[in-house]
Write an enzyme that holds these catalytic residues in place. Structure first.
Site, short mmCIF file in Angstrom:
data_model
loop_
_atom_site.label_atom_id
_atom_site.label_comp_id
_atom_site.label_asym_id
_atom_site.label_seq_id
_atom_site.Cartn_x
_atom_site.Cartn_y
_atom_site.Cartn_z
N ASP A 36 0.81 -1.22 0.00
CA ASP A 36 0.00 0.00 0.00
C ASP A 36 0.84 1.27 0.00
OD1 ASP A 36 -2.75 -1.09 2.10
OD2 ASP A 36 -2.02 -1.70 0.14
N GLU A 122 -11.22 7.98 16.03
CA GLU A 122 -11.51 6.55 15.93
C GLU A 122 -10.30 5.86 15.32
OE1 GLU A 122 -15.00 5.90 13.55
OE2 GLU A 122 -16.18 7.36 14.65
N LYS A 124 -8.56 3.63 12.34
CA LYS A 124 -8.80 3.35 10.93
C LYS A 124 -8.46 1.88 10.70
CE LYS A 124 -8.36 5.19 6.31
NZ LYS A 124 -8.19 3.95 5.57
N CYS A 437 17.68 -30.98 10.99
CA CYS A 437 18.95 -31.53 11.41
C CYS A 437 18.64 -32.86 12.08
CB CYS A 437 19.61 -30.57 12.41
SG CYS A 437 20.90 -31.35 13.38
S1 IVH Z 1 -15.82 6.52 7.97
C1 IVH Z 1 -16.19 9.41 6.28
N1 IVH Z 1 -14.45 5.38 9.91
O1 IVH Z 1 -11.51 3.83 5.45
C2 IVH Z 1 -16.34 8.46 5.23
N2 IVH Z 1 -14.00 4.72 7.68
O2 IVH Z 1 -11.12 5.88 3.07
C3 IVH Z 1 -16.81 7.12 5.59
N3 IVH Z 1 -12.27 2.98 7.50
O3 IVH Z 1 -13.17 2.35 2.97
C4 IVH Z 1 -15.85 6.23 6.26
N4 IVH Z 1 -11.90 2.75 9.66
O4 IVH Z 1 -13.48 1.17 5.06
C5 IVH Z 1 -14.65 5.46 8.58
N5 IVH Z 1 -13.36 4.44 11.73
C6 IVH Z 1 -13.56 4.52 10.40
C7 IVH Z 1 -12.84 3.72 9.50
C8 IVH Z 1 -13.08 3.85 8.13
C9 IVH Z 1 -11.58 2.32 8.45
C10 IVH Z 1 -12.10 2.73 6.06
C11 IVH Z 1 -13.39 2.53 5.32
C12 IVH Z 1 -13.24 3.24 4.02
C13 IVH Z 1 -11.93 3.92 4.13
C14 IVH Z 1 -12.16 5.38 3.78
#
Ligand code: IVH
Length: 693
Positions: A36, A122, A124, A437
């Site tokens: 990534d 939050e 990610k 071994c």
């Molecule tokens: S909110 C605000 N919250 O990140 C837009 N997304 O680039 C809606 N993701 O594909 C997403 N953790 O799968 C949100 N706590 C979180 C998240 C999250 C991971 C991922 C989500 C999305 C990508 C957005």
């Protein structure tokens, strides 16, 4: 691939084409070809060039179409509300957070005199986004994000995810679309890959890919076998939902409706609290049971979110703040091997140092020869390295398009015909993925393991010789192989830490007592691969004399009941190694003896004559404990399921053996069932205490 800065159009075309190719591999084929971080770099470069030269931007740029085309086999689903993505803040310093806050304040028309904006921090999650549609509280459809407008219907697979409720708890709205992330825990991922490796199948690159592959399976039974997890973090369409005022309240409501919501979240007034959250999570990232690639900050109040709106699918009220990537590219300089406690030779990649997952990595495991072959990793390749959590760094695979020429394949047995630690022969059994071994009694790498096994209660039964003492004896250079035990003097022992004169004398007495043993115990004590207690007893009964066993070829060995080609080969290999025969000679010279004319009586017990197979993880017993209990009850533990198997004991994440048992109609029981079997006929209750603790 380098275009001069004078040729931005050429560079942009190349970037677009390359990113399209990576997108296809990633989204459509579930087989990414670059990490990534590399993708993100090229993506950011393209974004920057498009901003600098708007006239050269093109409508088909990957920057305009985040995501990928749905597979044709899964039914398309149009999202009632599009699934957005989050802008990534490239400045990962505290300043990045302050910039975000400044943009939000500016867009809301706030002046420095106005109070701070409230945010929710939050995690990610690094999985795949999903939209769960509940109608009157019932899960009616689950769809992937796809291109944000149209996703794929994956209801059949999502229904197999235990963490996702099929029905919401309590009074439910007419329509509620729950948005969140499906992911695979790291332990589940490691277990899945271990199973794949054992079955000789390709391993998955990372938990996200394993999860994405599972969710997009056409066959829900395959999906069900890959344990997935879920966190809810937002909502899509809703009808009749008494809308909370903030993101924080929404998460609480979702949790009360029975949806899993991550505990790591944090309300912050202004940017400083978010900066602290970012640091706090960075410190625990390795210890989280799942992968995250950063944190997300969201404006907490929904009315402000609506006011801010979004620009090209990216809300202005949210931003992602990333952590160092857990996958990177580097050069594979060489392949070394490491000899483990059981004699397994593990190939280890020597890498050009690379910063990944927050540390500089120079070594990574390649697991075994089969893995190297399946991944087709060659010395000199550019490789993808993954380091996540406290799991040892791993070479995920080569970047084939960067390979120059056709470097030779790596052959472990050719590179290491003998053990790099002790010089004994290295062999790879026909049924095994690992090379080993063969100097089990002699090899310094295997010393501690060999001594512990030798001294175990069911082997030579040397009371008081547990792992701490073995560590001390070996580390002090007093004992190198089992025969050295019989040369120990109480005075030498008394000099060891935490060892008084009395315990030294007791240990020497216990060692002395063990000189008189049985042939079966002695054979078991040698620690020959695939020779457990029951097989050792069969061998002792069949051959009567140790020299007859040592002299037997694989043909002769297979005349012993239950000894097949695999076991016969391990026995022959063990005695063929001169180093092992030398240690046996020393043991006999030290006075270890047994009555050769009197074989051990056949065992009795509730499982006498029965064969059981263990698969998966039992709730309370380790594999070794379960095996020991079964054998103590007269039963045998076999490695694979056949029609002759009496019971298969299945635990969590049982794999192919369980399928085979079902196919053959073999009885399957759990740990509780095993307890019942063992308790039959008043056999002693289970005791899972340590040997010589
Ligand atoms: S909110 C605000 N919250 O990140 C837009 N997304 O680039 C809606 N993701 O594909 C997403 N953790 O799968 C949100 N706590 C979180 C998240 C999250 C991971 C991922 C989500 C999305 C990508 C957005």
């Amino acid at each position: 691939m380098n275009h001069s800065p004078q040729d931005p159009a050429g560079r942009m075309a190349w970037l677009r084409q390359t990113l399209h190719r990576y997108d296809h591999a990633y989204y459509v084929l579930d087989a990414p070809i670059v990490p990534d971080a590399e993708y993100d770099r090229l993506f950011a470069e393209l974004q920057a060039l498009e901003a600098q030269y708007p006239a050269l931007a093109s409508a088909d740029s990957p920057t305009r179409r985040v995501g990928g085309a749905p597979l044709p086999e899964l039914a398309p689903v149009r999202h009632a509300l599009p699934m957005l993505s989050i802008r990534t803040e490239t400045d990962t310093s505290a300043q990045g957070v302050r910039n975000f806050d400044a943009r939000v304040r500016n867009a809301l028309g706030l002046t420095p005199a106005d109070p701070p904006v409230e945010y929710l921090g939050e995690l990610k999650f690094d999985g795949l986004a999903i939209s769960l549609r509940y109608e009157h509280g019932v899960l009616v459809r689950a769809a992937t994000r796809g291109d944000g407008e149209i996703g794929e219907d994956v209801t059949h697979n999502v229904r197999t995810i235990r963490q996702i409720p099929l029905q919401l708890v309590g009074a439910a709205p007419a329509v509620l679309e729950v948005r969140g992330e499906i992911y695979m825990r790291r332990d589940a991922f490691e277990a899945l890959n271990a199973r794949q490796r054992q079955a000789g199948e390709k391993t998955f690159v990372n938990p996200r890919n394993a999860a994405a592959g599972a969710v997009r399976q056409l066959d829900p039974r395959i999906a069900a076998r890959r344990p997935l997890s879920f966190f809810a973090y937002g909502m899509g369409e809703q009808v009749g939902f008494d809308l909370p005022a903030t993101q924080a309240e929404l998460l609480e409501r979702l949790a009360r409706l029975g949806l899993p919501v991550c505990e790591h979240r944090c309300l912050a007034l202004g940017p400083e609290g978010l900066i602290a959250f970012h640091a706090r999570i960075a410190a625990i990232r390795d210890r989280l049971p799942y992968d995250i690639d950063g944190v997300v900050y969201k404006v907490n109040r929904f009315d402000l979110q609506r006011e801010l709106g979004f620009v090209t699918r990216e809300p202005r009220w949210a931003v992602a703040h990333k952590y160092p990537a857990q996958e990177e590219i580097t050069r594979l300089i060489a392949i070394d091997v490491q000899v483990g406690r059981t004699g397994a030779l593990t190939p280890v990649a020597r890498l050009e140092p690379v910063f990944v997952g927050g540390v500089t990595v120079t070594n990574a495991t390649l697991h075994n020869q089969d893995e190297i072959d399946r991944k087709d990793v060659r010395i000199g390749d550019w490789v993808i390295v993954r380091r996540a959590g406290d799991v040892i760094p791993e070479v995920v695979g080569p970047v084939l398009e960067r390979r120059v020429g056709n470097p030779p394949r790596y052959r472990l047995l050719e590179a290491h015909p003998t053990c790099p630690v002790c010089g004994s022969h290295v062999v790879r059994a026909a049924d095994e993925a690992v090379a080993r071994c063969t100097g089990g009694l002699f090899c310094p790498a295997q010393r501690k393991q060999a001594l512990l096994h030798f001294a175990a209660r069911r082997a030579m039964d040397i009371e008081g010789l547990g792992d701490k003492l073995v560590d001390q004896l070996v580390d002090a250079g007093l004992v190198g192989n089992p025969a050295d035990l019989y040369r120990l003097e109480p005075q030498t022992l008394a000099n060891l830490e935490r060892m008084g004169e009395k315990s030294a004398q007791k240990l020497v007495a216990a060692i002395d007592r063990s000189r008189h043993t049985t042939l079966a115990r002695f054979i078991f004590a040698l620690g020959i691969r695939n020779v457990g207690e029951a097989t050792a007893r069969d061998l002792a009964r069949h051959f009567g004399k140790l020299d007859a066993l040592i002299a037997a070829d694989t043909q002769t060995l297979q005349r012993v009941p239950d000894v097949g080609p695999v076991v016969a080969q391990s026995i022959a290999t063990f005695f063929a190694e001169p180093h092992n025969r030398e240690v046996i000679a020393q043991l006999r010279a030290a006075g270890v003896h047994w009555d050769e004319s009197k074989p051990d009586a056949a065992p009795d017990g509730p499982l006498a004559g029965k064969t059981l197979v263990l698969t998966g993880t039992l709730p309370n017993l380790s594999r070794e404990q379960a095996k020991a209990l079964i054998e103590a009850a007269g039963g045998k533990v076999a490695g694979s399921v056949s029609k002759k198997t009496d019971w298969v004991v299945a635990g969590a994440e049982a794999g192919a053996k369980l399928d085979k048992a079902q196919a053959l109609g073999v009885a399957i029981i759990d740990e509780e069932g095993l307890r019942r079997l063992l308790d039959r006929g008043g056999f002693p209750a289970m005791n899972t205490g340590e040997e010589h603790a």
